[in-house]
Design a protein around this motif. Structure first.
Motif: not given
Length: 1439
Positions: A354-370
């Motif tokens: 899903p992350l690849r698909a979103v980034m290929a189509a638009s932009h996914f902002p950098s974020c933290a995962v804890i």
């Protein structure tokens, strides 16, 4: 009572464990100790003394030393109980006196029996040795069980005072129930089920309580101005340009570009507080950049479930980014079971893709995962599966900043190191942070918190002093949990004297040699308990252990009220018991708040007698689990059918709009807890007669209701495993409980079989399970009365559970190789579709698909240590995979020939490969750097088997030999010659016997030491492709081209049983490590998992021997006929399901059955014969044969006039037969290619048939319509598709339907004089999504019913008779259809009726020749003919 006796006994027991047999002197000594210790119980002392006098005969004649050893262990437990429960100089507790009589009776009974045996003459005893041995074994087991019951009952009664509490409860339980009735309204419970987002799209199942800001958790942030260096390092790594970093210390990080930041530290060092602070910093910034958080907690089942981490992260990332949420929803639509997949596949499918698909189509902002406290997740793998999965995809996750905390446990630290993730990880070790920095922060924390306490209590004399603070800091030893507990202890309102509390803490302590970092923390915990209960009495101690012990061991936290109801305690008991220890346990003031330990270290302290030095406070986990499991079972005895009042068995859980509210109202938290965790507590508790009786009642009355609640809670996936755990616990008891075990097994099998249905719909528990349960099972008999709107299955059911546990589907073409992992938890399969699939061996769930080979996968093998999986392929390469994550580790260089077989040596580093040129390659894996060669076979090698010692290997070849090799010397030391090609070879685990599978259908057993043939196993009717030994060498399994698996007795070669179900060649078989299961792979593209303890189940009706190809129902619905690949036709009674007649005469597979209009005759055809046969239904006699076709006849149908028959054939003709006439048939059409299907209009004036055609150079099929009066083709309908499988006219003949393998239904205008061109006659195209093998018009002619769907027809396209109001009301059109396992009704409203398990279904179309079953339906009758020959007649009237 003197303690030396216990020391003496302990020494004896330690010595006896070092030997295989137990000496008589040892047992006598133990019994003497027991006699001494039982002095306060004279009756017991006398009974033990009596046994002492005759025990010699029991030891001498026992043939099972293990039972004697077990008896010794139980006597040790008895002695421990007597010692701990009867302090010296004090009277025996009444609880023991009440229970001693039963134990004494058993002792006396054993003594008397042994005396009788001893009194017999020596010769007589010698002759009856075996008989007496069996008798003695029974006596020993009975005595062990009696001691077990005495110890458990006595311990619970004394330590937990259950007897006294029960009396109190019985007095007050009436008013307690009033409170329980509205508990659901007060508690905001968590209901896990099928989840939809606001737009209706599916979202992953997630752990609600794992969020950093979950309201039910009381997580703290760092005290202001503490932990600045650590926090600054994390902040700068996550967001280096954040304006809030100004003024913070310089970073101590040295890997600012690392993909992961990992903080490790000892328990209590403040990791979770740091993680909580970081989460708030990310979330509360100018633009929230906290993508997701998962705070693990071992006292919460969902927050300790490793399988929920990545789904929860995916869900929260969906809240963070709408585009990501939609991508995840699409994944779940395609693969709803992804959440049960391998952890690495979860990460790939739910996050990475899903992350690849979103980034290929638009932009996914950098974020933290804890991810906090990763070590508190239930992950028993040697390498943390979360870390291992991240290591595979960290390069794809650069926009996500993973911040992880954990204790320095081996599986986490080892995972970072061995997976290579450490190279891209910033690691900060808290307990290695400068001592000055840690002490400064501790001092600051204590100073601020204690000053706040002094302010509340108005203490103004400089308290606490600097010296006091320093002393506390020293005691803390770097653990912030110590400081936090100190503050809670000092400020305890129950003590109401902070100065005195602090003074008590700082009193000098007795010096100790304990060097543990937790020594001071343990002393603090002990002081809290001592101060709260300074002179604890037995009743108060019992209450404390009951309440605190349960709270400590709960799998999910409960509110005080819920805990009281679960334990059957009077109101306020929990609060009153725990109110003095609020410094170590959080007791909420709100009614719906839950009890929580201040820190997991308090659990470790209480359950470890080495750390908690006062026995009044130690929690005996096994006894506590027993108490909880018994109370859980009592709660389960209150469950009701349809507990939420849903009423509609056809509705899915997700379709009930107020389901969560219903669950909250009708399934209070204590019931939820009991349903989720009773089995866990029973598995880890001690089991006595009371537990067994509670379990028996549950098994006989409440199991279906339990499954209903689990479905409502979304917790069914672990139910079968929970039952299996209880079964394992019961099997090691000294007594046998076959009735309980059989019911547990029945329920486990029911869960595995019906999981897809009951997971979706809770009431299908009552609608489907019992209807399809084996007729001979006690489970079915007990629960027959629980059915709700359940169908009646009149034929085809099996008498017992089938040995086939699972049928795994997913590979697109032949499965060449299957293997169990060394632990037995997984199965790997390699196939002709170039893929490897990993499966859960218990549930059959698909875990992962591995891509890497460019041609078919010939063979695969796990390394003995379970770390690696190696595969070889026709692409001539070897690939090594990470067996835990599915990661692709290494691919070898391309070899010169196809690689056909592979096996690991015991060192888990060396592999041997068999090649198509006859060579054997040996090399290291996963290195795959180079290979050595063994040469000797002139033809291809089909099998490689390596001895368990690793000293030799065996190769099997098409050169008619097996060769024995010394791999160290690279020499062939022996050749075993056969009369045919060798397809498979296996070595027994004792390295003594070789089994070789041959092309002539035999298995030859050879002695590896002498080289001589032991015996030849005969029975297969075709080549044997695969063979293997069970782990204990007692069984041999063989798989053959005859589609069967045979199990043989190794010692005598007797054929024990056959396992049947595969429909094509069997390529590979392997036993599970425990020998209880077998996995098989076949050319039918499937993998079966078998229970080897069960014989093949026989259906209760006389079914076909192989696949049912056709089902036809008589016009009056009194009988129906089935045809099969066994070349027979059977006539069945539709009312009873009895087989009335078997019609024999066809030489090949039945292709068509047609009833005459009066139902007295049938016509039939088969695949190869050109002859049509006519039969009398009543007598079963063949009355005529019709000859004229020159090839197999594909379909026959009677003309409505009853005097004519129409047929189509592989000879490319359609013929019209005049019945009873001698003249030859009239040829209506002759063309090219097989004519598979046709349809006659209801009045018999026009005929439609599917014919082969070419259009624009491409092959397609056309439908030609013939006027039977003239035999002329009146129109041609272009389909532009292939594989049209069925045709059907409307009642007035004005419309024609076609159904195709691609799922398309075409609606045509079939009026002869319409004046339209061929391309204008197509009116509608309907996409059903599944192959259409049957299609027709509904009785009102306004909709279309296929075998898998129903569709409304546009008004303008409906048959002409509809617009003229001439539609018939007497049509027998199908009233039901079958889709994805569900039987649906076509009536309005359309709804599901019941779910049919796979073993009773027909399979969808796979080609014009391959047949996988058939179906037919009319009114409330639904008939399924299955691939393995079952004829399943279902009466849907009750639905």
């Amino acid at each position: 009572m003197s303690s030396p006796g216990r020391i003496k006994l302990k020494g004896i027991m330690n010595r006896t464990r070092d030997t295989d047999s137990v000496a008589l002197g040892t047992l006598v000594t133990v019994l003497e100790v027991t006699k001494e210790m039982s002095a306060p119980l004279p009756q017991l002392q006398v009974a033990v003394g009596g046994l002492l006098g005759v025990i010699k005969i029991a030891v001498k004649m026992s043939q099972n030393n293990e039972n004697i050893r077990t008896l010794l262990e139980y006597f040790q437990k008895l002695n421990d109980l007597l010692t701990s429960s009867i302090p010296e100089g004090r009277p025996c507790p009444e609880a023991l006196r009440q229970r001693v009589e039963g134990l004494c009776q058993t002792l006396d009974h054993m003594t008397e029996d042994l005396r009788r045996i001893r009194a017999q003459p020596v010769l007589f005893r010698t002759i009856n040795t075996d008989k007496h041995a069996v008798q003695i074994e029974g006596l020993v087991k009975n005595l062990s069980w009696a001691i077990n019951n005495f110890v458990i009952g006595g311990t619970i009664a004394i330590e937990l005072a259950v007897d006294t509490l029960d009396q109190t409860v019985r007095q007050e339980f009436g008013r307690l129930n009033v409170k329980v009735d509205d508990l659901g309204d007060k508690i905001d419970g968590l209901v896990a089920g099928t989840k939809l987002n606001a737009e209706g799209g599916p979202v992953p199942r997630y752990a609600v309580a794992a969020r950093f800001d979950y309201h039910g958790q009381q997580r703290n942030v760092c005290e202001q101005n503490t932990r600045l260096e650590t926090l600054a390092a994390v902040y700068r790594w996550i967001r280096p340009n954040d304006s809030r970093l100004e003024g913070l210390p310089q970073s101590i990080s040295d890997k600012m570009d690392a993909g992961v930041f990992w903080i490790s530290g000892l328990a209590g060092s403040g990791k979770s507080t740091i993680a909580q602070t970081v989460a708030h910093w990310c979330h509360d910034g100018p633009d929230n950049f906290l993508g997701a958080s998962f705070f693990c907690s071992r006292d919460s089942a969902e927050c300790s479930n490793v399988h929920l981490i990545f789904p929860t992260i995916a869900y929260q990332l969906g809240l963070f980014h709408a585009g990501f949420k939609e991508e995840v929803s699409q994944v779940l639509r395609r693969d709803p079971d992804i959440q049960s997949a391998l952890i690495a596949r979860q990460l790939e499918e739910l996050v990475v893709k899903p992350l690849r698909a979103v980034m290929a189509a638009s932009h996914f902002p950098s974020c933290a995962v804890i991810i906090d406290a990763l070590d508190e997740c239930k992950d028993d793998q040697a390498t943390s599966v979360i870390i291992a999965a991240l290591s595979l995809y960290i390069s794809d996750l650069k926009t996500l900043r993973f911040f992880i905390t954990s204790r320095p446990v081996l599986n986490v630290t080892g995972a970072f190191r061995t997976t290579g993730l450490a190279a891209t990880t910033q690691h900060l070790i808290l307990h290695e942070v400068s001592a000055d920095t840690t002490e400064r922060d501790l001092n600051l924390y204590l100073e601020k918190r204690l000053l706040a306490v002094s302010s509340v209590y108005e203490i103004d004399d400089g308290w606490p002093s600097g010296e006091d603070l320093h002393s506390l800091v020293v005691k803390a030893n770097g653990l912030f949990i110590f400081a936090a507990t100190v503050v809670k202890y000092v400020s305890d309102p129950n003590a109401d004297d902070p100065k005195e509390q602090l003074k008590r803490l700082l009193l000098p302590q007795t010096p100790t040699l304990d060097s543990s970092p937790y020594a001071q923390l343990d002393a603090l915990y002990l002081q809290v308990l001592r101060d709260a209960f300074p002179k604890i009495q037995s009743q108060q101690k019992a209450k404390l252990k009951t309440v605190l012990g349960t709270a400590v061991l709960l799998r999910d936290p409960l509110s005080p009220v819920a805990l009281e109801v679960l334990l059957h305690l009077p109101p306020r008991t929990v609060r009153d018991t725990l109110r003095r220890i609020h410094s170590v346990i959080v007791v909420p003031s709100a009614e719906d708040g839950v009890i929580r330990l201040i820190h997991p270290s308090f659990h470790d302290f209480l359950t470890d007698p080495q750390r908690c030095s006062e026995k009044d406070f130690v929690i005996t986990a096994s006894i506590q689990h027993t108490l909880v499991s018994q109370n859980c079972l009592r709660v389960l005895h209150t469950l009701e059918r349809d507990t939420c009042g849903i009423g509609n068995v056809s509705v899915l859980n997700s379709e009930i709009p107020d389901l969560s509210e219903r669950v909250r109202q009708h399934v209070p938290l204590h019931v939820q807890y009991a349903c989720r965790h009773w089995a866990f507590h029973m598995k880890y508790g001690m089991i006595d007669d009371d537990s067994l009786e509670l379990l028996r009642i549950f098994c006989e009355k409440y199991m279906l209701r339990w499954l209903e609640v689990l479905s409502l809670l979304g917790e069914l996936d672990t139910a079968a495993e929970a039952l299996h755990g209880v079964e394992q616990a019961l099997r090691v008891l000294p007594v046998q409980v076959p009735d309980i075990l059989s019911l547990l097994y029945d329920c486990e099998r029911a869960i595995l079989m019906f999981l897809p249905a009951i997971r979706l719909s809770c009431l299908q528990v009552y609608a489907s399970i019992i209807s399809f349960a084996p007729t001979g099972s006690r489970f079915r008999a007990l629960y027959e009365s629980e059915k709700m709107h359940a169908p009646i299955v009149r034929s085809g059911l099996e008498a017992n559970w089938s040995p086939r546990l699972h049928q795994l589907e997913g590979h697109q073409i032949y499965v060449y190789s299957v293997a169990f992992s060394p632990g037995g938890e997984r199965i790997a399969s390699g196939a002709g579709d170039k893929t490897i699939r990993l499966w859960d061996a218990k549930t059959g769930a698909h875990l992962h698909t591995l891509h890497g080979h460019s041609s078919l996968v010939n063979c695969l093998a796990f390394s003995p240590d379970g770390r690696w999986l190696v595969s070889v392929s026709a692409d001539r390469t070897v690939i090594v995979w990470d067996a835990e994550t599915g990661g692709h580790l290494k691919t070898s260089g391309q070899q010169s020939h196809d690689l056909l077989a592979v096996s690991y040596f015991p060192d888990s580093q060396t592999i041997a490969i068999g090649c198509s040129d006859g060579k054997i390659l040996m090399g290291k894996a996963p290195a795959l750097d180079s290979f050595e060669t063994l040469e000797g076979h002139p033809r291809k090698i089909s099998a490689i088997s390596i001895s368990h010692s690793g000293l030799f290997l065996v190769s099997g070849s098409f050169d008619y030999t097996c060769k024995l090799w010394d791999p160290r010397r690279k020499l062939c030391t022996r050749t075993f010659k056969h009369s045919n090609s060798v397809y498979g070879a296996a070595i027994s685990s004792d390295d003594k016997v070789l089994a070789a599978a041959c092309g002539k259908g035999t298995i030859t057993l050879w002695s590896l030491s002498s080289g001589s043939s032991i015996r030849v196993l005969k029975g297969h009717s075709d080549a044997v492709d695969t063979v293997c030994f069970s782990p204990d060498n007692s069984l041999i399994a063989s798989g053959s081209w005859d589609k069967s698996i045979r199990l043989w007795n190794t010692s005598n070669g007797v054929h024990l049983r056959s396992l049947e179900g595969h429909t094509r060649h069997i390529r590979s078989v392997q036993f599970s490590p425990d020998g209880l299961r077998l996995v098989s792979g076949s050319d039918d593209n499937s993998i079966y998992i078998w229970d080897t303890t069960l014989a093949a189940s026989v259906p209760i009706n006389n079914n076909h021997a192989s696949t049912v190809t056709k089902v036809a129902i008589s016009p009056d619905r009194a009988v129906f006929c089935t045809g099969s690949t066994d070349n027979t036709i059977r006539v069945w009674d539709t009312t009873t399901g009895d087989c009335l007649k078997t019609l024999q005469g066809h030489p090949d597979t039945i292709t068509s059955i047609a009833f005459s209009a009066d139902g007295k005759h049938i016509a039939s055809s088969d695949m190869r014969s050109p002859i049509i046969r006519l039969w009398d239904v009543t007598s079963g006699q063949c009355t005529a044969t019709l000859q004229g076709h020159t090839a197999g006849v594909r379909m026959v149908t009677y003309h409505p006039n009853g005097h004519q028959l129409i047929s189509c054939s592989s000879d490319s003709t359609i013929r019209l037969w005049a019945l009873g006439m001698t003249r030859p048939a009239t040829t209506i059409f002759e063309g090219e290619g097989t004519i598979y299907t046709m349809a006659l209009s209801p009045v018999g004036d026009i005929l439609a048939a599917v014919l082969q055609a070419k259009r624009d150079g491409a092959r397609s099929e056309v439908i030609k319509v013939f006027d039977l009066s003239t035999k002329a083709c009146v129109c041609q309908l272009n389909t532009q598709i292939t594989d049209v499988l069925c045709l059907s006219f409307s009642l007035d003949g004005s419309r024609l339907l076609s159904g195709a393998a691609n799922g398309q239904i075409l609606l045509f205008d079939s009026t002869i004089d319409s004046g339209k061109g061929p391309d204008d006659l197509l009116m509608e195209v309907i996409h059903a999504g599944q192959p259409i093998e049957q299609v027709s018009f509904a009785s009102d002619q306004k909709s279309i019913v296929s075998d898998v769907s129903v569709h409304d027809i546009s008004p303008e396209h409906q048959p002409l008779s509809v617009s003229a109001n001439e539609a018939s009301t007497t049509s027998i059109s199908p009233a039901h259809f079958f889709s994805e396992g569900w039987i649906w009704t076509t009536s309005d409203p359309r709804r599901r009726l019941c779910w049919v398990p796979p073993t009773y279904r027909y399979q969808t179309w796979m080609g014009p020749i391959a047949s996988r079953g058939s179906m037919a339906t009319v009114q409330n009758t639904f008939i399924l003919g299955t691939e393995d020959g079952k004829v399943v007649l279902i009466d849907l009237t009750p639905c």
